[in-house]
Design an enzyme around this catalytic site. Structure first.
Site, PDB file in Angstrom:
ATOM      1  N   PRO A  70      26.405  -9.165  35.818  1.00 48.19           N
ATOM      2  CA  PRO A  70      25.399  -8.412  36.565  1.00 48.19           C
ATOM      3  C   PRO A  70      23.998  -8.954  36.347  1.00 48.19           C
ATOM      4  O   PRO A  70      23.633  -9.359  35.247  1.00 48.19           O
ATOM      5  CB  PRO A  70      25.540  -6.991  36.017  1.00 48.19           C
ATOM      6  CG  PRO A  70      26.183  -7.150  34.685  1.00 48.19           C
ATOM      7  CD  PRO A  70      27.098  -8.332  34.828  1.00 48.19           C
ATOM      8  N   GLU A  71      23.231  -8.968  37.415  1.00 48.41           N
ATOM      9  CA  GLU A  71      21.845  -9.390  37.337  1.00 48.41           C
ATOM     10  C   GLU A  71      20.954  -8.156  37.332  1.00 48.41           C
ATOM     11  O   GLU A  71      21.439  -7.020  37.315  1.00 48.41           O
ATOM     12  CB  GLU A  71      21.527 -10.337  38.490  1.00 48.41           C
ATOM     13  CG  GLU A  71      22.378 -11.610  38.460  1.00 48.41           C
ATOM     14  CD  GLU A  71      21.961 -12.634  39.506  1.00 48.41           C
ATOM     15  OE1 GLU A  71      20.823 -12.544  40.021  1.00 48.41           O
ATOM     16  OE2 GLU A  71      22.771 -13.526  39.815  1.00 48.41           O
ATOM     17  N   LYS A  94      18.027  -7.768  31.983  1.00 53.09           N
ATOM     18  CA  LYS A  94      19.397  -7.354  32.279  1.00 53.09           C
ATOM     19  C   LYS A  94      19.956  -6.393  31.235  1.00 53.09           C
ATOM     20  O   LYS A  94      21.156  -6.140  31.198  1.00 53.09           O
ATOM     21  CB  LYS A  94      20.296  -8.590  32.378  1.00 53.09           C
ATOM     22  CG  LYS A  94      19.828  -9.608  33.417  1.00 53.09           C
ATOM     23  CD  LYS A  94      20.658 -10.879  33.367  1.00 53.09           C
ATOM     24  CE  LYS A  94      20.084 -11.952  34.279  1.00 53.09           C
ATOM     25  NZ  LYS A  94      20.868 -13.206  34.220  1.00 53.09           N
ATOM     26  N   ARG A 113      25.913 -24.657  37.175  1.00 54.05           N
ATOM     27  CA  ARG A 113      25.980 -23.503  38.079  1.00 54.05           C
ATOM     28  C   ARG A 113      25.885 -23.957  39.533  1.00 54.05           C
ATOM     29  O   ARG A 113      25.190 -24.917  39.854  1.00 54.05           O
ATOM     30  CB  ARG A 113      24.843 -22.522  37.795  1.00 54.05           C
ATOM     31  CG  ARG A 113      24.865 -21.925  36.408  1.00 54.05           C
ATOM     32  CD  ARG A 113      23.791 -20.880  36.278  1.00 54.05           C
ATOM     33  NE  ARG A 113      23.724 -20.304  34.943  1.00 54.05           N
ATOM     34  CZ  ARG A 113      22.947 -19.296  34.607  1.00 54.05           C
ATOM     35  NH1 ARG A 113      22.158 -18.748  35.514  1.00 54.05           N
ATOM     36  NH2 ARG A 113      22.935 -18.831  33.370  1.00 54.05           N
TER      37      ARG A 113
END
EC number: 3.2.2.23
Length: 293
Positions: free
Chosen positions: A2-3, A58, A283
């Site tokens: 989750p961001e 976060k 990424r």
């Protein structure tokens, strides 16, 4: 993982049920998650009143009446489930089946709310990559997880002037600079790709090369703020394992302009290009080479 928008969505979902409530007891069903739980975790929380729920980057923060704070991270698959009489009134109706699998319920907070109603807040985490740690009174901002975090990309805290100062002299690519949590706290791969597309900037361009162009810096700052605000309003991206506090899936992913759209037409009506994918620092980066320069 989750961001920032996902964590903020969880905070807002938990807030009405936790703020002002008293912790009656805590069920701790295992000794550790990613890290070991603090010593006497359940005992130290029993009887405490929850003053406020916060967020830093976060991380979810829970502030108690004795000055103690909990720092929580959702890891790869962590989620909170709310069980309360009026919980059905929240979006999503608590119907997400995975969140109801009690096999992975690792922590259960039994609460007495200020209106006298009870509630259970259940932390579920199949992969056990999340964690809950303590920050003692007065030590939250200096906690090792938080003390080196950069500016928050929400509200008016992030401006073109701030970005220019952060990027000055940096040879790293723009995407790498935006993902550096020491510069800007809470941005992740998804929203960096989206913000760079909105700003029309190549993710491979050196950050320092645009630091002196204030119009470009203002455009990028505005793109970051808007993509984060819209993602929060939409309930986060909900990719892979992420779910909201109420068990409902978010829907910002339906608004992605480049992320996960390799080979598809660019959504800039004036462009006509195609979304490409490259790998940067391990990424995936999604961008349009035609309109991001």
């Amino acid at each position: 993982m989750p961001e920032l928008p996902e964590v903020e969505t969880v905070r807002r979902g938990l807030q009405p049920f936790m703020e002002g409530a008293t912790v009656v007891r805590v069920e701790q069903n295992r000794p550790d998650l990613r890290f070991a739980f603090p010593e006497n975790f359940a005992e130290r929380l029993s009887g405490r009143r929850i003053e406020a729920l916060g967020r830093r980057a976060k991380y979810l923060t829970v502030h108690l009446d004795d000055g103690l704070s909990i720092i929580s991270h959702l890891g790869m698959s962590g989620s909170f489930r709310i069980e309360a009489e009026d919980a059905q009134g929240l979006p999503g109706g608590f119907h997400h089946e995975r969140s109801k699998n009690s096999l992975h319920d690792h922590v259960v907070f039994h609460l007495m709310r200020s209106d006298g109603a009870s509630a259970r807040i259940i932390y579920n985490d199949p992969r056990r990559f999340g964690f809950m740690l303590f920050a003692e009174k007065g030590a939250l901002e200096e906690h090792p997880l938080l003390k080196d975090l950069g500016v928050e990309p929400t509200g008016n805290l992030l401006s073109g002037e701030v970005l220019a100062a952060l990027f000055k002299g940096r040879r790293t690519p723009l995407k790498a600079a935006l993902l550096d949590q020491r510069l800007i706290a809470g941005l992740g791969n998804i929203y960096v790709c989206e913000a760079l597309w909105r700003a029309g900037l190549s993710p491979m361009r050196a950050a320092g090369s645009v630091a002196g162009e204030m119009d470009v810096m203002e455009r990028l700052a505005g793109a970051i703020r808007s993509v984060i605000a819209q993602a929060i309003a939409a309930g986060g991206s909900s990719l892979k394992d992420y779910i909201q506090a109420d068990g409902a899936l978010g829907y910002f992913q339906h608004s992605f302009s480049v992320y996960g759209r390799e080979g598809k037409p660019c959504r800039n009506p004036a462009c006509g290009g195609t979304v490409e994918r490259v790998v940067q620092s391990g990424r995936s980066t999604f961008f349009c080479a035609s309109c991001q320069t």
